[in-house]
Write an enzyme that holds these catalytic residues in place. Structure first.
Site, short mmCIF file in Angstrom:
data_model
loop_
_atom_site.label_atom_id
_atom_site.label_comp_id
_atom_site.label_asym_id
_atom_site.label_seq_id
_atom_site.Cartn_x
_atom_site.Cartn_y
_atom_site.Cartn_z
N PHE A 245 26.42 34.84 152.01
CA PHE A 245 26.96 34.92 150.65
C PHE A 245 25.91 34.37 149.69
O PHE A 245 25.78 33.17 149.49
CB PHE A 245 28.26 34.14 150.53
CG PHE A 245 29.46 34.83 151.14
CD1 PHE A 245 29.33 36.03 151.82
CD2 PHE A 245 30.72 34.27 151.03
CE1 PHE A 245 30.43 36.67 152.38
CE2 PHE A 245 31.84 34.90 151.58
CZ PHE A 245 31.69 36.11 152.25
N ASP A 246 25.17 35.29 149.10
CA ASP A 246 24.04 34.93 148.24
C ASP A 246 24.52 34.30 146.94
O ASP A 246 25.43 34.83 146.28
CB ASP A 246 23.21 36.18 147.95
CG ASP A 246 22.07 35.93 146.99
OD1 ASP A 246 21.14 35.20 147.37
OD2 ASP A 246 22.13 36.43 145.85
N ALA A 247 23.90 33.18 146.57
CA ALA A 247 24.15 32.53 145.27
C ALA A 247 25.64 32.31 145.01
O ALA A 247 26.09 32.35 143.86
CB ALA A 247 23.52 33.35 144.14
#
Length: 592
Positions: A245-247
Site C-alpha cells: 500500500f503505497d503512501a
C-alpha cells in the site's frame, strides 16, 4: 456513538463478515444511513458473498526461507525482448534458488515518477510485457504489486472524466479551496499543495501530495474505496498475493489536521485486510509509511492491520552506524522495537527505488548527526531531496545515492573497506527480526548513475540504473568484478540464512551490549532448539571479544556459520576484522 445493528443472514460466515465490515465502515463513513448495503457491495466485489474463507488469526505466512527482491520490470533490458521476459530469464538463471518473492515495482502505464503516477491500474505497460508475463512469474515466485492507493496520474481516464464531469471519476479526487488553511498538513515535497484545474464546471483546485502529475483520491466517496477493492481482487486473480500500500499514511484528508495517519486511514487498511484474507487467506498486505518510527509501528494495529510494515528506520540508522563506527543509536532503536506478534512481521530493507528516508530517524539522531551523515553521503556522490515544513522552510527528506557508494567509506572519507562494509550491512539485515528484501541494485552492487540523473532531472534516478543484460552477465561472470564478488557473497549469506530456524522472521530477539563498535543481538528459533548470536564489527578497526561475555551454553558446540569456524574454548578471546560478522550458532554435542 456508533449504533450496533443486527445482520440477518442464514449464512453465519457471511453474517460475521458483514458485521465486521460494517464496524469499519461506520468509523470511515459515520454519516451514511446504512453501511450494511455498502458492506454487501464490497463483499460482492471481492467475490466473498458467501462469507469467504475461514481465517486463523496470528498465523505466520512466512519463514526464514522468504527473501524478497525489489526491482522494476525493466531494471534489466535485453534487445528485442520484453523486460518482464528478461527479468524472468535472469531470475531463473541466477537467483532461482536464492529469491522466493519479487516486489515488482509499478508495471502499469504511467506518466511520471517511474511508475507511481498510474494511468490505468488494470493494464500492464505495453513496453514491459503483458499480464501473461506477470502470471508466469507468479507461478514461480510470490509477487508483490504496488497498490498506488493515494493518487493517480493527472493523465488517467478517471481524471479526464473528473474534468469532464463524467463517471467514473467525477467525484474521485480531493478538492480544496486555495483560501483553506493547510499550514498543519504534513508535506513530503516542496511544490504547491493544490493544483488549479479547468473543468466543465469551472476552475477547481485538486490536492497533490507528491506532484502536480499525481492527483490525490477522495476516499470520502465510497465509490473510490469500492474501486480499489475491485483492483485488488483483479490482482489476486492474476496470481499476485502480496500488496504494498503505497503512501498509505496520506490517504485521508480532513480540514484543520495534519492529513496523515488519520483514524479513517487505519480503518481502511483493516477493512481491506479483512476482505483480502477472506478471498485469499495467505495473501499479505504491507504498508509503506516513510514516517517517524512510532507512527510507523501503529500500522500493525492489533495484528489486524498490516501483515508487515516497512522498517524505515533501519536504512538510515544502519548507514549512520557503519560510516561512524558507532552503533549507539542502532542498538538503542533495536531495543525499543516491539516484537511483532505472530501474524505480523517487519519488512527489512537497506535500499530501495526511493532514497534513504530521514523522517524515520527524527527524534533518534540529533540534527548534527543527521547533517554529518548527509554531508558524508554528499562526499560519496549523493544528492538530497527536500520537503516543505512550517514557516516556509525546507527540510531534508531523503538522501539519494546507491547503497554501494553510500558505504564506500566513513565520515573520515573514502577507504579500501567498501566490500567488507557493504557485506556487513546485509549480514545485519539478514539476521535481524523480519523478512529481508534486497533492492536489485544492492544485490548487483550497482554504483551511482549520474548520467541518468542528468537525463531525467530527478535525484532518485541515481539509484535506478537500467542494466543491459549482456553487460550485466559479463560483470557477474568476471571473477575480478566487484559485481561478481558482491553477488556471490550475498547469495551465499542468503542461502545460509534460509537454513536457520533461529532466523525465522518471528524468532525471539534480544539486543546484546558489547560496546559501541560491536553491534550484536541474539535470536532463538520458535521451537527453542537453535540459538544464534549475530555479532558484527561495525567499525574500520579490529575489535576483540571474549566469548564468555556471550554466556554460551557449554554443553553445546558453537560454530560460526559464515566462516565455518568451530569454537570449543568458550573462554577464548577472538579478534573481529573490520566489518566482520559472525553468525555463532549452537551445534548440540553428543553429550547434550
Amino acid at each position: 456513538m456508533i449504533k450496533s445493528r443486527s445482520i440477518d443472514s442464514p449464512n453465519s460466515k457471511l453474517s460475521d463478515l458483514l458485521t465486521r465490515l460494517v464496524s469499519h465502515l461506520d468509523i470511515i463513513y459515520p454519516e451514511r444511513p446504512n453501511n450494511l448495503v455498502l458492506a454487501k457491495q464490497m463483499a460482492s466485489i471481492m467475490g466473498v458473498e458467501d462469507g469467504g474463507h475461514a481465517t486463523i488469526s496470528h498465523t505466520n505466512h512466512w519463514d526464514q526461507s522468504d527473501i524478497f527482491l525489489i526491482t522494476y520490470a525493466d531494471s534489466i533490458q535485453h534487445d528485442n525482448q520484453y523486460p518482464l521476459a528478461t527479468l524472468s530469464e535472469f531470475m531463473q538463471t541466477h537467483v532461482k534458488n536464492t529469491i522466493s518473492s519479487i516486489h515488482l515495482l509499478p508495471f502499469y502505464p504511467y506518466s511520471s515518477d517511474d511508475g507511481f503516477s498510474v494511468i490505468d491500474y488494470y493494464q500492464v505497460n505495453q513496453a514491459m510485457g503483458d499480464w501473461h508475463h506477470i502470471e508466469q512469474l507468479a507461478t514461480q515466485y510470490n509477487i508483490m504489486a504496488d497498490v498506488v492507493i493515494n493518487h493517480c496520474s493527472a493523465r488517467s481516464g478517471w481524471f479526464e472524466n473528473f474534468k469532464q464531469g463524467k463517471e467514473p471519476g467525477k467525484n474521485f479526487f480531493f478538492e480544496a479551496s486555495p483560501e483553506q488553511d493547510t499550514s498543519m498538513v504534513v508535506r513530503p515535497r516542496t511544490h504547491e499543495l493544490l493544483k488549479e484545474v479547468d473543468t466543465l464546471d469551472g476552475k477547481k483546485y485538486v490536492w497533490c501530495t507528491f506532484s502536480h502529475d499525481q492527483v490525490d483520491f477522495d476516499f470520502r466517496n465510497p465509490e473510490v474505496l469500492k474501486e480499489f477493492v475491485s483492483i485488488i481482487r483483479f490482482y489476486l486473480n492474476k496470481g499476485i498475493n502480496v500488496f504494498r500500500f503505497d503512501a498509505i499514511a496520506f490517504l485521508w484528508k480532513e480540514a484543520n489536521s495534519p492529513c496523515i495517519n488519520l483514524v479513517q486511514t487505519h480503518e481502511i487498511v483493516k477493512l481491506l485486510r479483512l476482505l483480502v484474507e477472506k478471498k485469499h487467506p495467505s495473501a499479505i498486505i504491507i504498508t509503506e509509511t516513510n514516517i517517524p518510527n512510532r507512527q510507523n509501528l501503529m500500522y500493525f494495529g492489533n495484528a489486524n492491520e498490516a501483515h508487515a510494515i516497512y522498517n524505515f528506520s533501519l536504512p538510515p540508522l544502519l548507514i549512520q552506524t557503519l560510516v561512524t563506527g558507532n552503533c549507539k543509536h542502532l542498538k538503542t532503536w533495536l531495543m525499543t522495537q516491539p516484537p511483532a506478534q505472530n501474524g505480523t512481521t517487519y519488512f527489512n530493507f537497506i535500499a530501495s527505488h526511493d532514497g534513504i528516508g530521514l523522517r524515520p530517524v527524527e527524534g533518534i539522531l540529533s540534527d548534527d548527526e543527521t547533517d554529518e551523515m548527509i554531508n558524508t553521503m554528499l562526499n560519496f556522490g549523493g544528492k538530497v531531496s527536500w520537503r516543505a515544513v512550517k514557516g516556509g522552510k525546507n527540510q531534508a527528506y531523503e538522501i539519494n545515492i546507491s547503497l554501494y557508494d553510500a558505504l564506500s567509506g566513513t565520515t573520515k572519507g573514502l577507504d579500501n573497506l567498501q566490500f567488507q562494509r557493504f557485506i556487513c550491512a546485509h549480514a545485519i539485515m539478514l539476521a535481524i527480526e523480519g523478512i529481508p528484501a534486497f533492492y536489485i541494485h544492492s544485490l548487483l552492487a550497482t554504483p551511482n548513475d549520474f548520467e541518468r540523473v542528468v537525463n531525467t532531472g530527478q535525484n532518485r534516478s541515481i539509484n535506478r540504473h537500467k542494466w543491459a543484460y549482456d553487460a550485466l552477465i559479463t560483470e557477474l561472470e568476471n571473477s575480478h568484478s566487484h559485481h561478481h564478488l558482491v553477488f556471490k557473497e550475498l547469495s551465499r549469506l542468503i542461502n545460509i540464512r534460509k537454513q536457520q530456524s533461529a532466523l525465522h522472521p518471528n524468532a525471539t530477539q534480544y539486543t546484546l551490549h558489547l560496546g559501541t563498535a560491536i553491534f550484536a543481538f541474539w535470536r532463538q528459533s520458535p521451537d527453542r532448539k537453535q540459538s544464534l548470536f549475530a555479532i558484527n564489527n561495525v567499525s574500520d578497526e579490529p575489535q576483540t571479544l571474549n566469548l564468555n561475555e556471550l554466556n554460551l551454553i557449554s554443553l553445546d558446540q558453537w560454530v560460526d556459520l559464515i566462516s565455518e569456524t568451530l569454537y570449543t574454548n568458550l573462554d577464548e578471546q577472538i579478534t573481529l576484522a573490520p566489518y566482520q560478522t559472525l553468525w555463532l550458532s549452537n551445534k548440540p554435542s553428543d553429550k547434550s
